[in-house]
Design an enzyme around this catalytic site. Structure first.
Site, PDB file in Angstrom:
ATOM      1  N   GLU A   1     -32.286  12.380  -4.275  1.00  0.00           N
ATOM      2  CA  GLU A   1     -30.938  12.950  -4.351  1.00  0.00           C
ATOM      3  C   GLU A   1     -29.861  11.899  -4.081  1.00  0.00           C
ATOM      4  OE1 GLU A   1     -29.981  16.428  -1.799  1.00  0.00           O
ATOM      5  OE2 GLU A   1     -30.079  17.526  -3.681  1.00  0.00           O
TER       6      GLU A   1
ATOM      7  N   HIS B   1     -58.357   9.895  -3.536  1.00  0.00           N
ATOM      8  CA  HIS B   1     -59.331  10.641  -4.348  1.00  0.00           C
ATOM      9  C   HIS B   1     -58.649  11.470  -5.424  1.00  0.00           C
ATOM     10  CE1 HIS B   1     -62.619   9.562  -1.584  1.00  0.00           C
ATOM     11  NE2 HIS B   1     -61.641   9.542  -0.703  1.00  0.00           N
TER      12      HIS B   1
ATOM     13  N   LYS C   1     -26.682  25.473  -9.887  1.00  0.00           N
ATOM     14  CA  LYS C   1     -26.078  26.460  -8.969  1.00  0.00           C
ATOM     15  C   LYS C   1     -25.162  27.410  -9.738  1.00  0.00           C
ATOM     16  CE  LYS C   1     -26.052  23.849  -4.617  1.00  0.00           C
ATOM     17  NZ  LYS C   1     -25.185  23.279  -3.547  1.00  0.00           N
TER      18      LYS C   1
HETATM   19  O1  LIG Z   1     -27.560  23.050   3.766  1.00  0.00           O
HETATM   20  P1  LIG Z   1     -27.087  23.691   2.495  1.00  0.00           P
HETATM   21  O2  LIG Z   1     -25.628  23.578   2.287  1.00  0.00           O
HETATM   22  O3  LIG Z   1     -27.586  25.107   2.369  1.00  0.00           O
HETATM   23  O4  LIG Z   1     -27.720  22.861   1.290  1.00  0.00           O
HETATM   24  C1  LIG Z   1     -29.114  22.862   1.107  1.00  0.00           C
HETATM   25  C2  LIG Z   1     -29.407  21.886  -0.037  1.00  0.00           C
HETATM   26  O5  LIG Z   1     -28.662  22.378  -1.155  1.00  0.00           O
HETATM   27  C3  LIG Z   1     -28.577  21.543  -2.297  1.00  0.00           C
HETATM   28  O6  LIG Z   1     -29.776  21.581  -2.975  1.00  0.00           O
HETATM   29  C4  LIG Z   1     -28.226  20.104  -1.991  1.00  0.00           C
HETATM   30  O7  LIG Z   1     -28.451  19.333  -3.159  1.00  0.00           O
HETATM   31  C5  LIG Z   1     -29.092  19.560  -0.869  1.00  0.00           C
HETATM   32  O8  LIG Z   1     -28.658  18.243  -0.539  1.00  0.00           O
HETATM   33  C6  LIG Z   1     -28.978  20.463   0.340  1.00  0.00           C
HETATM   34  O9  LIG Z   1     -29.798  19.963   1.380  1.00  0.00           O
END
Ligand SMILES: O=P(O)(O)OC[C@H]1O[C@H](O)[C@H](O)[C@@H](O)[C@@H]1O
Length: 470
Positions: A298, A327, A441
């Site tokens: 990331e 393995h 998202k």
């Molecule tokens: O901690 P949050 O805001 O719920 O985010 C949880 C995750 O969400 C996304 O996938 C981001 O890319 C991550 O970097 C993050 O750790």
């Protein structure tokens, strides 16, 4: 702690260096050529620190100051709850899982309460598989369960969906006391969990600003779950502080493990090693490979550089475990494409040892194992795998932990976080954002009917017409 436990973890990068077997590997001269840009990178990272961004040192001192309060709350939870369930995903779950696995027995939840020193059982739910989630919830006595909802943004659909399910169940079972079964860990001031904790009376822990989710293990994200399970968070922080000090103060690349690993990583990436295999030789570090995979993927997988030029860069992390994946994957590693670098993480001395019994009546081809410790076999296999890779001209290095304890794990976390920060500077990218996850998202919001995303919903539904299905 004895001196051995307090000693810093070591980096053995012999396998990355030019030799007769590996004439194309990096030379000391190549490494020296990195010094000027490494100096620039160091200054840039210290400037970020001055701007309050990614200031590991200040963060660790702030956390050291909060550790006692976190410990006291964890001790309170241990007296009143039998189960501690973490709801989170990505950086809000992988770190706590990795540290728990590294420092607690793998059968921790199966231990009696006495053998757990009356600490709660620990569960992490970092996915939304309905079967698994329902199985777990139905197995718990909710009146004896604390849910730690962790989300830095407070907007992650998966975590918020889990929260809504748990909140409803707790309301049904615990009535007005439902809020005594939820503690949230989130941003200082923004996101749903801030509002909800104020309106519904949840205890709240704060993830300091300027620290991204994948860099947040040494904040309450990781410290509270660790303390609840009886892990020494003071040692965890002290180890991290020791490594941070070494990396922050050491200007010489050859003495700075984060700079050295970043230089080796950058050198190998520019020579076509597009894959980085992270292969701990200890079961306790298996999930550390998952945490590192998110950190590496990331942070470095980026389309644009800092001048908005398209570079589509990054290095693919592969999680592996020694000896197990000898393995399953070493055939590819030795005879497949030479497009990988390897990091082994080894533990000099394990907490336990088991003697392999001798039996002279047995066939020679197994009798030779007798009389050795099981750890001797693991160490021999690591060395033999290293040798096999070097014969095949593969670049590899070792991160060596004197032993697996909170102090050494704290060092490892900080080393890998600093290494990632340095790699971002060398690749001229922003290692601290993740624009590439936004489309997924938004698509989720649209398909789940979130108001304002209707256009995207029709675009997705039109585009995904399944034609090729067998
Ligand atoms: O901690 P949050 O805001 O719920 O985010 C949880 C995750 O969400 C996304 O996938 C981001 O890319 C991550 O970097 C993050 O750790």
């Amino acid at each position: 702690m004895e001196e051995r436990k307090k000693s810093l973890i070591q980096l053995d990068y012999t396998g990355m260096m030019r030799s007769e077997k590996n004439p194309k590997a990096i030379s000391e001269k190549d490494l020296c050529s990195f010094q000027p840009q490494m100096h620039i990178a160091r200054v840039a990272l210290l400037q970020k620190r001055a701007q309050g961004e990614l200031d590991f040192s200040a963060l660790l001192l702030e956390m050291k100051g909060q550790a006692q309060q976190i410990q006291e709350y964890a001790d309170y939870l241990s007296e009143h709850y039998e189960n501690f369930v973490l709801l989170g995903i990505g950086g809000s779950a992988l770190g706590p899982q990795a540290v728990h696995q590294a420092l607690r027995p793998y059968y921790y939840n199966e231990l009696s309460s006495e053998k757990r020193n009356h600490r709660p059982r620990f569960y992490v739910v970092d996915n939304i598989d309905p079967t698994r989630f329902k199985d777990l919830l139905e197995s718990l006595n909710l009146e004896k369960t604390m849910f730690n909802v962790i989300s830095k943004s407070g907007n992650t659909s998966e975590t918020m969906a889990q929260f809504l399910i748990v909140r409803q169940m707790l309301k049904e079972v615990c009535k007005d006391q439902f809020n005594e079964h939820i503690v949230v860990t989130t941003d200082q001031e923004k996101g749903n969990l801030v509002t909800l904790s104020e309106n519904e009376g949840y205890r709240r822990f704060v993830i300091p600003s300027g620290i991204g989710g994948r860099f947040s293990e040494l904040t309450p994200v990781g410290l509270l779950p660790a303390a609840v399970c009886g892990i020494n968070i003071f040692e965890l922080l002290d180890g991290a502080i020791a490594m941070d000090k070494k990396i922050r103060e050491q200007k010489d690349l050859f003495e700075n493990p984060a700079q050295l690993r970043a230089a080796l990583g950058c050198f190998s990436l520019k020579r076509g090693k597009a894959i980085s295999v992270f292969m701990p030789y200890a079961d306790g570090l298996k999930t550390m490979a998952d945490w590192y995979a998110q950190l590496w993927a990331e942070s470095l997988g980026k389309r644009y550089d800092r001048q908005e030029q398209e570079i589509w860069t990054g290095q693919t992390p592969i999680k592996a475990l020694g000896v197990t994946d000898q393995h399953s994957q070493v055939q590819l590693y030795t005879e497949g494409p030479n497009d990988k670098i390897f990091t082994f993480v080894t533990v000099r001395i394990f907490d336990e040892e088991i003697l392999i019994p001798k039996d002279d009546d047995l066939e020679q081809n197994i009798q030779f194992l007798g009389g050795h410790q099981l750890g001797d076999l693991l160490r021999a296999e690591h060395k033999a795998t290293e040798y096999a890779l070097s014969l095949a001209g593969r670049l590899h290095q070792n991160i060596i932990l004197p032993e697996l304890n909170a102090y050494t794990v704290g060092q490892l976390l900080l080393l890998l976080e600093w290494e990632t920060a340095y790699m971002g500077e060398l690749l001229n990218i922003n290692a601290f954002d993740q624009p590439g996850v936004e489309e997924g998202k938004i698509g989720t919001y649209a398909l789940m009917g979130r108001p304002g995303y209707e256009q995207r919903r029709s675009e997705i539904e039109e585009s995904i017409c399944k034609k090729y299905i067998i």
